[in-house]
Design a protein around this motif. Structure first.
Motif, PDB file in Angstrom:
ATOM      1  N   GLY A  44      29.537  13.696   0.072  1.00 10.02           N
ATOM      2  CA  GLY A  44      28.945  14.547   0.091  1.00 10.02           C
ATOM      3  C   GLY A  44      27.943  14.988   0.873  1.00 10.02           C
ATOM      4  N   PRO A  45      26.667  15.412   0.278  1.00  9.75           N
ATOM      5  CA  PRO A  45      25.928  15.908   1.407  1.00  9.75           C
ATOM      6  C   PRO A  45      24.825  15.130   1.573  1.00  9.75           C
ATOM      7  N   GLN A  46      23.809  15.561   2.375  1.00  9.57           N
ATOM      8  CA  GLN A  46      22.213  14.445   2.341  1.00  9.57           C
ATOM      9  C   GLN A  46      21.680  14.843   1.959  1.00  9.57           C
ATOM     10  N   GLY A  47      20.711  13.812   0.513  1.00  9.28           N
ATOM     11  CA  GLY A  47      19.324  14.385   0.467  1.00  9.28           C
ATOM     12  C   GLY A  47      18.342  13.655   1.007  1.00  9.28           C
ATOM     13  N   THR A  48      17.141  14.737   1.544  1.00  8.21           N
ATOM     14  CA  THR A  48      16.492  14.409   1.809  1.00  8.21           C
ATOM     15  C   THR A  48      14.947  14.536   1.204  1.00  8.21           C
ATOM     16  N   ALA A  49      13.952  13.247   2.214  1.00  8.61           N
ATOM     17  CA  ALA A  49      12.436  14.279   1.173  1.00  8.61           C
ATOM     18  C   ALA A  49      11.420  13.779   2.134  1.00  8.61           C
ATOM     19  N   LYS A  50      10.624  14.353   2.581  1.00  5.85           N
ATOM     20  CA  LYS A  50       9.492  14.131   3.144  1.00  5.85           C
ATOM     21  C   LYS A  50       8.436  12.974   2.363  1.00  5.85           C
ATOM     22  N   ILE A  51       7.938  11.710   2.654  1.00  5.11           N
ATOM     23  CA  ILE A  51       6.836  10.931   2.076  1.00  5.11           C
ATOM     24  C   ILE A  51       5.499  11.046   2.420  1.00  5.11           C
ATOM     25  N   ILE A  52       5.184  11.544   0.844  1.00  4.96           N
ATOM     26  CA  ILE A  52       3.391  11.790   2.154  1.00  4.96           C
ATOM     27  C   ILE A  52       1.993  11.284   0.847  1.00  4.96           C
ATOM     28  N   ASN A  53       1.572  10.175   1.385  1.00  4.84           N
ATOM     29  CA  ASN A  53       0.757   9.169   0.458  1.00  4.84           C
ATOM     30  C   ASN A  53       1.971   8.780  -0.745  1.00  4.84           C
ATOM     31  N   GLY A  54       2.681   8.430   0.358  1.00  3.44           N
ATOM     32  CA  GLY A  54       3.390   7.513  -1.044  1.00  3.44           C
ATOM     33  C   GLY A  54       3.904   8.274  -1.989  1.00  3.44           C
ATOM     34  N   VAL A  55       4.751   9.179  -1.911  1.00  2.00           N
ATOM     35  CA  VAL A  55       5.482  10.058  -3.106  1.00  2.00           C
ATOM     36  C   VAL A  55       6.159  10.803  -2.352  1.00  2.00           C
ATOM     37  N   TYR A  56       7.519  10.465  -2.789  1.00  2.00           N
ATOM     38  CA  TYR A  56       8.483  11.681  -2.192  1.00  2.00           C
ATOM     39  C   TYR A  56       8.921  12.069  -3.869  1.00  2.00           C
ATOM     40  N   ASN A  57       9.964  13.767  -3.223  1.00  2.00           N
ATOM     41  CA  ASN A  57      10.530  14.283  -4.539  1.00  2.00           C
ATOM     42  C   ASN A  57      11.267  14.777  -3.995  1.00  2.00           C
TER      43      ASN A  57
ATOM     44  N   ASP B  97       3.975  17.290  11.293  1.00  2.00           N
ATOM     45  CA  ASP B  97       5.011  16.609  11.336  1.00  2.00           C
ATOM     46  C   ASP B  97       4.761  15.058  10.923  1.00  2.00           C
ATOM     47  N   ALA B  98       5.109  14.134  10.204  1.00  2.00           N
ATOM     48  CA  ALA B  98       4.276  13.305  10.164  1.00  2.00           C
ATOM     49  C   ALA B  98       5.136  11.622  11.036  1.00  2.00           C
ATOM     50  N   GLU B  99       6.521  12.292  10.947  1.00  2.00           N
ATOM     51  CA  GLU B  99       7.392  11.599  12.424  1.00  2.00           C
ATOM     52  C   GLU B  99       6.814  11.699  13.984  1.00  2.00           C
TER      53      GLU B  99
ATOM     54  N   GLN C  66       1.152  -0.843  -0.163  1.00  2.00           N
ATOM     55  CA  GLN C  66       0.384  -0.317   0.012  1.00  2.00           C
ATOM     56  C   GLN C  66       0.984   1.601  -0.230  1.00  2.00           C
ATOM     57  N   PRO C  67       0.008   2.660  -0.370  1.00  2.00           N
ATOM     58  CA  PRO C  67       1.195   3.661  -0.141  1.00  2.00           C
ATOM     59  C   PRO C  67       0.934   4.452   1.574  1.00  2.00           C
ATOM     60  N   ALA C  68       3.174   3.936   0.878  1.00  2.00           N
ATOM     61  CA  ALA C  68       3.372   4.627   2.917  1.00  2.00           C
ATOM     62  C   ALA C  68       2.700   5.998   3.410  1.00  2.00           C
ATOM     63  N   PRO C  69       1.539   5.938   3.876  1.00  2.00           N
ATOM     64  CA  PRO C  69       1.213   6.894   5.029  1.00  2.00           C
ATOM     65  C   PRO C  69       1.514   8.503   4.585  1.00  2.00           C
ATOM     66  N   ARG C  70       3.165   8.099   5.333  1.00  2.00           N
ATOM     67  CA  ARG C  70       3.408   9.657   5.615  1.00  2.00           C
ATOM     68  C   ARG C  70       4.895   8.562   6.195  1.00  2.00           C
ATOM     69  N   GLY C  71       6.133   9.614   6.487  1.00  3.43           N
ATOM     70  CA  GLY C  71       7.761   9.320   6.536  1.00  3.43           C
ATOM     71  C   GLY C  71       8.502  10.009   6.134  1.00  3.43           C
ATOM     72  N   SER C  72       9.400  10.027   5.679  1.00  5.50           N
ATOM     73  CA  SER C  72      10.862  10.106   5.368  1.00  5.50           C
ATOM     74  C   SER C  72      11.571   9.642   4.920  1.00  5.50           C
TER      75      SER C  72
END
Length: 130
Positions: free
Chosen positions: A61-74, A102-104, A42-48
């Protein structure tokens, strides 16, 4: 007396040199990555999601990050891009109540780590966690 004035002028210029060296464009080129995260099919509800260059494979190099919202990250919309190359990817899935910003804070449903070699260009990659 002229040397005192020259020293004062030099001291006034030092902050300008420091500011010039601290521009936001310094550092390696970053590339956006996007995709989906599924949890138990199932699409992950939220997260990072955190992309850490894999030093053991010669990447840095530096870390990359994104929030997960309704199964989608960008990373372009909800975080920071990556440098490309081998990365360790940490995914934290939360149940993410829509009422919270804040989903976490809602607690993790799963934590998952995997390795992936990203291209040095904008890309898409989907992750499936069982």
């Amino acid at each position: 007396m002229n040397s005192a004035i020259s020293i004062q002028k030099l001291l006034l210029l030092i902050p300008l040199f420091i500011l010039a060296g601290c521009s936001g464009n310094d550092g390696p080129q970053r590339f956006d990555v996007s995709g989906t995260v599924t949890f138990e099919d199932q699409p992950a509800p939220r997260g990072s999601i955190v992309f850490t260059p894999d030093k053991s494979k010669g990447n840095s190099g530096p870390q990359g990050t994104a929030k997960i919202i309704n199964g989608v990250y960008n990373t372009a919309k909800q975080g920071r891009g990556i440098v490309g190359g081998p990365h360790e990817v940490l995914i934290i899935v939360t149940n993410g109540d829509d009422a919270t910003e804040d989903a976490e804070l809602s607690g993790p449903l799963a934590e998952h780590t995997e390795q992936f070699d990203f291209p040095k260009e904008t890309s898409e990659h989907n992750f499936a966690i069982q």
